[in-house]
Design an enzyme around this catalytic site. Structure first.
Site, PDB file in Angstrom:
ATOM      1  N   GLU A 169      72.811  94.579  56.304  1.00 33.87           N
ATOM      2  CA  GLU A 169      73.563  93.770  55.340  1.00 33.87           C
ATOM      3  C   GLU A 169      74.812  94.563  54.994  1.00 33.87           C
ATOM      4  O   GLU A 169      74.815  95.781  55.105  1.00 33.87           O
ATOM      5  CB  GLU A 169      72.727  93.522  54.084  1.00 33.87           C
ATOM      6  CG  GLU A 169      72.762  94.638  53.027  1.00 33.87           C
ATOM      7  CD  GLU A 169      72.116  95.949  53.469  1.00 33.87           C
ATOM      8  OE1 GLU A 169      71.263  95.907  54.379  1.00 33.87           O
ATOM      9  OE2 GLU A 169      72.474  97.010  52.925  1.00 33.87           O
ATOM     10  N   SER A 185      83.950 108.583  48.255  1.00 32.97           N
ATOM     11  CA  SER A 185      82.980 108.037  49.210  1.00 32.97           C
ATOM     12  C   SER A 185      83.613 107.333  50.403  1.00 32.97           C
ATOM     13  O   SER A 185      82.991 107.212  51.456  1.00 32.97           O
ATOM     14  CB  SER A 185      82.021 107.085  48.490  1.00 32.97           C
ATOM     15  OG  SER A 185      82.750 106.060  47.843  1.00 32.97           O
ATOM     16  N   LYS A 241      78.811 106.033  54.510  1.00 34.52           N
ATOM     17  CA  LYS A 241      77.740 105.179  55.037  1.00 34.52           C
ATOM     18  C   LYS A 241      77.190 105.670  56.373  1.00 34.52           C
ATOM     19  O   LYS A 241      76.017 105.493  56.673  1.00 34.52           O
ATOM     20  CB  LYS A 241      78.247 103.734  55.198  1.00 34.52           C
ATOM     21  CG  LYS A 241      78.678 103.074  53.887  1.00 34.52           C
ATOM     22  CD  LYS A 241      77.489 102.663  53.049  1.00 34.52           C
ATOM     23  CE  LYS A 241      77.910 101.967  51.758  1.00 34.52           C
ATOM     24  NZ  LYS A 241      76.761 101.721  50.854  1.00 34.52           N
TER      25      LYS A 241
END
Ligand SMILES: Cc1ncc(COP(=O)(O)O)c(C=O)c1O
Lengths: 400, 267
Positions: A114, A382, A92
C-alpha cells in the site's frame, strides 16, 4: 537501567498492537513470524541485508549539521539524519529491502504494497525489480492524483499501480485493498507493509529493519558531536522513520524523543491526522489495536494532511505504547508550519525536504530558539521533496 | 437452551440444514431493515446474519462494501442496529439473529455495554471478522456471560490445532469461510470444502456453517450436502442493491428458491 523489550510474544506493546485479522491470514502471519525469527538469527541473511543497505541504498546516510539554519533560528544546533539521500529518496527502502529478502526466502514470487505518498510504493517497486518479483501497489485515488511523479516512477520500475476508489481514497483505503488482495492470494503473495503498523509481526519487523537509522545516528553523534543529542525529532505517519531513529535511544537516558504528527488545519479544527496529539480513543483497525481517529460509533474519521504520507487515522502500536509510558512525546505541526519549514530548508541549507519530513523540521524550528547553542537536536530527514514539487507549485499558483 | 441451539437441534432432528442469509443493517435504509428481516424469515431463513457496517471493511468484496457505504450514509450505528433487533423481536421470538462485522464498533461501545444491550434486545451471537481466538478470550467471556454466542471463523488455511483453540471459545456455530478471498468471490470449490470440513469436524462439535461464494440454488445445495448451515451474503445484498421497489417480496422469493433446493430430497 530499565531494559525495554517489546513486543511480547503475542505482539503486544503494553495494551497496544496484537493480531486483529481474519482467520484466513493468521497462518500466514504465523509463518512470517517464524521465518523472520530464523532470518534475524541467520548471519547470511543479515549479511545480505547489510550488503544491500551499503551498496544499493548507499548507507550509512550522513548526519549533517544544518549550521546556517541553526544560526538563523538562534538556538540549539540542528543536525539532520539524511535519509533523503538514500536510493529512492526516503527511509522506506530500508524496510522494503528487508521484507523483500524475507519474501524471497519464503519462496513468494509476488509482492503487494500500500502507499500514501508513493514513497513506499516506489521503494517496493524498486526492490521487486531488483529481486525479480512481481509487484502490485495499491494507492488511494486521491493520492494517485496528488503524487503523480511517484505513480509514473512505480510504473517505470515495472509495478502495477491500482488506484483505490473506495472510502476516503487515501492510505487507509489502499491498505484495505491490499489486505483484500492478500487474503485472496495468500499462498503466492508477500504483503510488504510500509510502516510500523498492521498485525504482529509487522510493527516489530519494520522497526527492526528501520532501526539502522538510529544505530548509525548514535555512532555518528559520538564521532561527530562527541555526545548524544538532547532531542531526536521525527515525523509520524504510521511511525516507521520515527521508530527507526527512536528505538536505539529508548534505553538512553537524557535523550528526548519527539514524534511530530500531521496537525493539518490545526488539531483544534478536527481536520488533522494526529491521533496521539488529539488523544484519540483506542480502537482496532488494520490488524492492530492503537489510538485511532474515530467517531463515537467506532467508525473511522477522514483525516487531513497536506502530506499524503502522514494522512492516516492511526499510528503504530509501539508509538502508542511509548506515548502511554511517556518515554516519547507526541506533538503536531500544521500544514502551514510544515510549509514554512520546507521553505526554510530549501533556502538556508539547499535541501528540498519531503513534506512529511517538513513536519519534523517545523517542530525543531519551534523548539530550537528556546534552547542554548550548545544543545543538539537531531531531526530525521526521512525523505526528499522531489515528489512534492507539483504540490508546492500548485499552492504557489504555479502551473508546471 | 439458546435460540441458536434450539434451531440447530430442531433442524438436525428433521435431517435438514440451516439457511442463513446476510443483509447489512441500514441498507437500503434503516427504516427498511426490520421488514427485510421478516421477509427473509418468510423465505425460509433459519438464522439471520445482520451486518454491522464499518468504514473499512477489509474482508469484504465490492457488493458488501457498497452496502456498508449506503448504510453509513444513513447514519446506521451499532446502537441503532441493536434497536432494530429489539423491534424485530416484537414479532419474531424464535429466529436467531447474529450480528456480523468488524471489531471496532464493538470496541468503541465496549464489550460489557454491548453484551448487556444485545442480550436485552434479543441478539443471539456476534461474529467479528477481525477478532481471531488470539485476541478473543476476555471478550468472548464477556459475551458468554450475557448469553451472546461468540461466533468464529475457520478458513481453508486453518490448521487442526487452531480449530481446537476456536472450539474452546466458540458457541452457537462456527463459520467456515469456503475460500481464500473476500465476500462475494466466485471461486467456490465444493470438493475442497467437503474435505476440509471432514478434517475440522474431528476438533469441533458445534454445527459448521459455510459461507463465501454461495450464489444460487445449485451451489447452496452442494454445500448443504456437506455443511450444517449455508450462509448467503453478497448474492442477497445484490438483491437489495436492485432497489427498494418490491424488495421484501423479491428477497422472500429468492430465498424460497434456495430453501427448496437445500430441502429437496437427495437420491
Ligand atoms: C518521506 C516520508 N517520511 C515519512 C513518511 C511517513 O511514514 P512513517 O511514519 O512510517 O515514517 C512517509 C510516508 O510515505 C514518507 O514518504
Amino acid at each position: 537501567m530499565s531494559q525495554y523489550s517489546f513486543p511480547d510474544a503475542a505482539g503486544h506493546f503494553g495494551q497496544f498492537g496484537g493480531i486483529f485479522v481474519a482467520e484466513t491470514l493468521i497462518p500466514a502471519l504465523d509463518e512470517l513470524r517464524s521465518e523472520y525469527e530464523r532470518a534475524r538469527r541467520d548471519p547470511a541473511f543479515m549479511a545480505e541485508y547489510e550488503y544491500e543497505l551499503k551498496h544499493y541504498v548507499g548507507r550509512p546516510s550522513p548526519l549533517y549539521h544544518a549550521r546556517r539554519w541553526s544560526e538563523t533560528l538562534g538556538g540549539a544546533q540542528i543536525w539532520l539524519k539524511r535519509e533523503d539521500l538514500n536510493h529512492t529518496g526516503a527511509h522506506k527502502v530500508n524496510n522494503t529491502i528487508g521484507q523483500a529478502l524475507l519474501a524471497r526466502r519464503m519462496g513468494k514470487k509476488r509482492v503487494i504494497a500500500e502507499t500514501g505518498a508513493g514513497q513506499h510504493g516506489v521503494a517496493s517497486a524498486t526492490v521487486a525489480a531488483r529481486y525479480g518479483l512481481e509487484c502490485v501497489v495499491y494507492m488511494g485515488a486521491e493520492d494517485v492524483a496528488r503524487q503523480a511523479p511517484n505513480v509514473f516512477r512505480m510504473k517505470l520500475l515495472g509495478a502495477t499501480v491500482v488506484p483505490v476508489q473506495s472510502g476516503s481514497k487515501t492510505l487507509k483505503d489502499a491498505m484495505n485493498e491490499a489486505m483484500r488482495d492478500w487474503v485472496t492470494n495468500v499462498d503466492s503473495t508477500y504483503y510488504i507493509i510500509g510502516t510500523c503498523a498492521g498485525p504482529h509481526p509487522y510493527p516489530m519487523l519494520v522497526r527492526d529493519f528501520q532501526a539502522v537509522i538510529g544505530e548509525e545516528c548514535k555512532q555518528q553523534c559520538a564521532d561527530q558531536i562527541g555526545r548524544q543529542p538532547d532531542a531526536v525529532v521525527a515525523c509520524v505517519g504510521g511511525g516507521s522513520n520515527a521508530i527507526g531513529i527512536f528505538y536505539p535511544y529508548i534505553d538512553v537516558p537524557g535523550v528526548r524523543l519527539i514524534g511530530v504528527e500531521a496537525g493539518g488545519l490545526g488539531v483544534e479544527t478536527g481536520r488533522h491526522a494526529a491521533p496521539l496529539t488529539s488523544g484519540a480513543p483506542i480502537g482496532v483497525l488494520h490488524g492492530e489495536r492503537v489510538n485511532l481517529m474515530q467517531d463515537e460509533n467506532g467508525q473511522i474519521i477522514d483525516t487531513h494532511s497536506i502530506s499524503a504520507g502522514l494522512d492516516y487515522p492511526g499510528v503504530g502500536p509501539e508509538h502508542c505504547h511509548l506515548n502511554e509510558i511517556q518515554r516519547a512525546e507526541y506533538v503536531a505541526a500544521t500544514d502551514d508550519e510544515a510549509l514554512v519549514a520546507f521553505h526554510d530548508l530549501c533556502r538556508y541549507e539547499g535541501i528540498i525536504p519531503a513534506l512529511e519530513s517538513s513536519h519534523a523540521l517545523a517542530h525543531a524550528r519551534k523548539i530550537a530558539p528556546a534552547m542554548s547553542p550548545d544543545q543538539v537536536i537531531v531531526v530525521n530527514l526521512s525523505g526528499r521533496g522531489d515528489k512534492d514539487i507539483p504540490t508546492i507549485a500548485r499552492l504557489d499558483g504555479i502551473e508546471l | 437452551m439458546s435460540r441458536i441451539q434450539k434451531t440447530f437441534s430442531r433442524l438436525q432432528a428433521a435431517g435438514r440444514q440451516a439457511l442463513i442469509p446476510f443483509i447489512t443493517a441500514g441498507d437500503p435504509a434503516p427504516s427498511a431493515t426490520v421488514g427485510l428481516m421478516h421477509a427473509l424469515v418468510a423465505g425460509g431463513a433459519d438464522i439471520i446474519e445482520l451486518g454491522v457496517p464499518f468504514t473499512d471493511p477489509s474482508a469484504d468484496g465490492p457488493v458488501i462494501q457498497r452496502a456498508a457505504e449506503r448504510a453509513l450514509a444513513h447514519g446506521t450505528s451499532l446502537r441503532r442496529i441493536i434497536a432494530m433487533v429489539a423491534e424485530f423481536r416484537e414479532r419474531d421470538a424464535d429466529t436467531p439473529v447474529v450480528l456480523m462485522g468488524y471489531a471496532n464498533p464493538v470496541e468503541a461501545m465496549g464489550y460489557e455495554a454491548f453484551g448487556a444491550a444485545a442480550a436485552k434486545a434479543g441478539i443471539d451471537g456476534l461474529l467479528t471478522v477481525d477478532l481471531p481466538p488470539e485476541e478473543a478470550a476476555a471478550r468472548a467471556a464477556i459475551l458468554k456471560r450475557h448469553g451472546v454466542a461468540p461466533i468464529f471463523l475457520l478458513a481453508p488455511t486453518t490448521p487442526p490445532e487452531r480449530a481446537q483453540a476456536v472450539a474452546r471459545l466458540a458457541e452457537g456455530y462456527v463459520y467456515y469461510v469456503s475460500l481464500k478471498g473476500v465476500t462475494g468471490a466466485a471461486n467456490l470449490d465444493v470438493a475442497s470444502v467437503a474435505a476440509k470440513l471432514a478434517e475440522l469436524r474431528a476438533h469441533i462439535a458445534l454445527p459448521i456453517g459455510v459461507g463465501f461464494g454461495i450464489r444460487d440454488a445449485e451451489s447452496a445445495r452442494a454445500v448443504a450436502a456437506v455443511a450444517d448451515a449455508v450462509v448467503i451474503g453478497s448474492r442477497v445484498v445484490q438483491e437489495v442493491e436492485q432497489g427498494e421497489a418490491g424488495l421484501a417480496d423479491r428477497l422472500t422469493a429468492f430465498l424460497g428458491g434456495i430453501r427448496s433446493a437445500i430441502d429437496a430430497p437427495r437420491p
